[in-house]
Design an enzyme around this catalytic site. Structure first.
Site, short mmCIF file in Angstrom:
data_model
loop_
_atom_site.label_atom_id
_atom_site.label_comp_id
_atom_site.label_asym_id
_atom_site.label_seq_id
_atom_site.Cartn_x
_atom_site.Cartn_y
_atom_site.Cartn_z
N ASN A 75 -53.21 21.63 38.16
CA ASN A 75 -52.04 22.38 37.67
C ASN A 75 -51.32 23.12 38.78
O ASN A 75 -51.95 23.53 39.76
CB ASN A 75 -52.48 23.37 36.59
CG ASN A 75 -52.67 22.68 35.25
OD1 ASN A 75 -51.85 21.86 34.85
ND2 ASN A 75 -53.74 23.00 34.55
N HIS A 88 -46.13 20.72 30.86
CA HIS A 88 -47.46 21.13 30.41
C HIS A 88 -47.55 22.62 30.70
O HIS A 88 -47.98 23.05 31.76
CB HIS A 88 -48.54 20.37 31.17
CG HIS A 88 -49.93 20.89 30.93
ND1 HIS A 88 -50.50 20.94 29.68
CD2 HIS A 88 -50.86 21.41 31.78
CE1 HIS A 88 -51.72 21.45 29.77
NE2 HIS A 88 -51.96 21.74 31.04
N ASP A 139 -65.91 16.40 46.84
CA ASP A 139 -65.72 17.84 46.76
C ASP A 139 -65.97 18.44 48.14
O ASP A 139 -66.65 17.83 48.97
CB ASP A 139 -66.67 18.47 45.73
CG ASP A 139 -66.23 19.87 45.32
OD1 ASP A 139 -65.47 19.98 44.34
OD2 ASP A 139 -66.65 20.84 45.97
N ALA A 140 -65.42 19.63 48.36
CA ALA A 140 -65.55 20.28 49.67
C ALA A 140 -66.88 21.02 49.82
O ALA A 140 -67.24 21.40 50.94
CB ALA A 140 -64.39 21.26 49.87
N VAL A 141 -67.61 21.23 48.72
CA VAL A 141 -68.88 21.96 48.76
C VAL A 141 -70.03 20.96 48.63
O VAL A 141 -70.34 20.51 47.51
CB VAL A 141 -68.95 23.02 47.65
CG1 VAL A 141 -70.22 23.85 47.78
CG2 VAL A 141 -67.71 23.92 47.68
N PRO A 142 -70.69 20.59 49.72
CA PRO A 142 -71.67 19.50 49.69
C PRO A 142 -72.88 19.74 48.79
O PRO A 142 -73.32 18.82 48.10
CB PRO A 142 -72.09 19.35 51.16
CG PRO A 142 -71.68 20.61 51.84
CD PRO A 142 -70.49 21.12 51.09
N ASP A 143 -73.43 20.95 48.79
CA ASP A 143 -74.63 21.20 47.97
C ASP A 143 -74.33 21.08 46.48
O ASP A 143 -75.08 20.46 45.73
CB ASP A 143 -75.20 22.59 48.28
CG ASP A 143 -75.86 22.65 49.65
OD1 ASP A 143 -76.11 21.57 50.22
OD2 ASP A 143 -76.12 23.76 50.15
N LYS A 144 -73.23 21.68 46.06
CA LYS A 144 -72.86 21.59 44.64
C LYS A 144 -72.57 20.14 44.27
O LYS A 144 -72.98 19.66 43.20
CB LYS A 144 -71.63 22.44 44.35
CG LYS A 144 -71.22 22.41 42.87
CD LYS A 144 -69.96 23.21 42.63
CE LYS A 144 -69.66 23.32 41.14
NZ LYS A 144 -69.67 22.05 40.42
N ARG A 165 -57.40 28.23 42.95
CA ARG A 165 -57.39 29.15 41.81
C ARG A 165 -56.46 30.32 42.09
O ARG A 165 -56.37 30.79 43.22
CB ARG A 165 -58.80 29.67 41.52
CG ARG A 165 -59.73 28.61 40.98
CD ARG A 165 -61.03 29.22 40.50
NE ARG A 165 -61.91 28.22 39.93
CZ ARG A 165 -63.08 28.49 39.38
NH1 ARG A 165 -63.52 29.74 39.34
NH2 ARG A 165 -63.83 27.52 38.87
#
Length: 354
Positions: free
Chosen positions: A159, A214, A73-78, A120
């Protein structure tokens, strides 16, 4: 009476006991522990640690489908927080190594790469603008993923999944047999659930497929819907229960709208898509030969233009196996709707200029 102060005084020799619990490792290549006899370890990478990505990772973990799961993921803390949260449940889960990172190198040597990352939609943004942003994101992540895992299977969940499966195929350089999208696998599960509720049976006893896009133009294949081997439409006729095209379309519409309902209530979908993708992972990694409606490159399916990625029921499997694709039997009306649905996908693919 003298009390024993050690295990050895009780006649329990630690050295002898260890030989009973732990088998000695031999360097002899003829032993069962040799490299020739060891089971090959399975690695799955999940790109995107959002709600969908973590639901997929958690479900794959609890189903014991992989020896190693890599999260990117691009957000290291999360990302680190999500990994730690899963690692802290190690005592209750199958033994699976968890690794994470913001760099694609953590995915090296993956057997299956699942892409859930995606932009998003911003308020007022058109679907085409959103698609262009997701294509830009895929340009950054897909080539490095392909470079790190030359022989991996690529499963796209982001998507619009049908178009992005086409994008991933083009950018990866992989053969079409190694790039699929989650397609209408979840739509079909929703379809089966709604039919089971209407007919008061278990959803696992309902055979039903949604194909095509879909999205809004997905096609319900009513001609093949059955319960315990009994065609549903025939069963309804024999029981004199009323149904018409409007009623059937109402159920199809409910399938399409069900995701919007979940999003309006909790803000996002996660668990159903997690189970859906885990079922695909099991079929791919274990070559279960189960039939799934997934996004694949359509080559002559019911007159769909070549180069279009659209959902069709087929058994996804490792490329070394014989091709699993088979054309579904559709009524002329269903085939017409499928071509119309595929045309929407094809037109979007052409706009990308890939």
């Amino acid at each position: 009476m003298k009390k024993a102060t050690s295990l050895s005084e009780l006649g329990f020799d630690a050295g002898d006991a260890s030989s009973g619990f732990f088998r000695p490792v031999s360097g002899d290549s003829s032993t069962p522990t040799s490299q020739h006899h060891r089971r090959r370890l399975t690695k799955v990478s999940v790109i995107g640690a959002g709600n969908v990505g973590m639901a997929i990772a958690q479900t794959i973990l609890t189903r014991d489908l992989a020896d190693e799961i890599a999260l990117v993921d691009a957000v290291p803390d999360k990302l680190r927080g999500e990994m730690l949260d899963l690692q802290h449940a190690a005592a209750f889960l199958p033994r699976t190594r968890l690794v994470s990172g913001t760099d694609m190198s953590v995915t090296r040597g993956s057997d299956l790469v699942i892409v859930t990352a995606g932009a998003r939609q911003i308020q007022g943004e058109t679907r085409l603008d959103l698609l262009q942003r997701n294509v830009a994101l895929f340009r950054k992540i897909v080539p490095p993923l392909a470079e790190q895992s030359h022989d991996a299977l690529l499963l796209v969940v982001s998507n619009p999944v049908d178009v992005l499966t086409y994008v991933a195929w083009k950018l990866s350089g992989f053969p079409a047999s190694r790039v699929i999208g989650s397609g209408t696998n979840l739509d079909s599960s929703r379809f089966r659930f709604l039919l089971a509720e209407h007919l008061d049976v278990n959803a696992q006893d309902v055979q039903a497929y949604m194909v095509g896009e879909h999205g809004d133009s997905s096609v319900a294949v009513w001609s093949s819907v059955s319960v315990a081997g009994m065609p549903v439409l025939k069963s309804l006729q024999e029981s004199h229960r009323c149904f018409d095209e409007e009623a059937l379309e109402g159920i199809r519409r409910a399938v399409v709208d069900s995701a919007y309902e979940v999003i309006s209530l909790k803000g996002y979908t996660s668990w159903a898509i997690g189970y859906s993708v885990a079922s695909l992972a099991a079929s791919l990694l274990r070559d279960q030969r189960r039939i799934h409606p997934v996004s694949v490159l359509a080559r002559g399916f019911h007159g769909i233009p070549d180069g279009t990625t659209s959902s069709s029921a087929c058994p996804p499997r490792r490329p070394r196996r014989r091709p699993g694709r088979r054309e579904m039997e559709l009524t002329e009306e269903e085939a017409k709707r499928l071509r119309r649905s595929a045309k929407t996908i094809w037109e979007n693919c052409q706009l990308l200029g890939l």
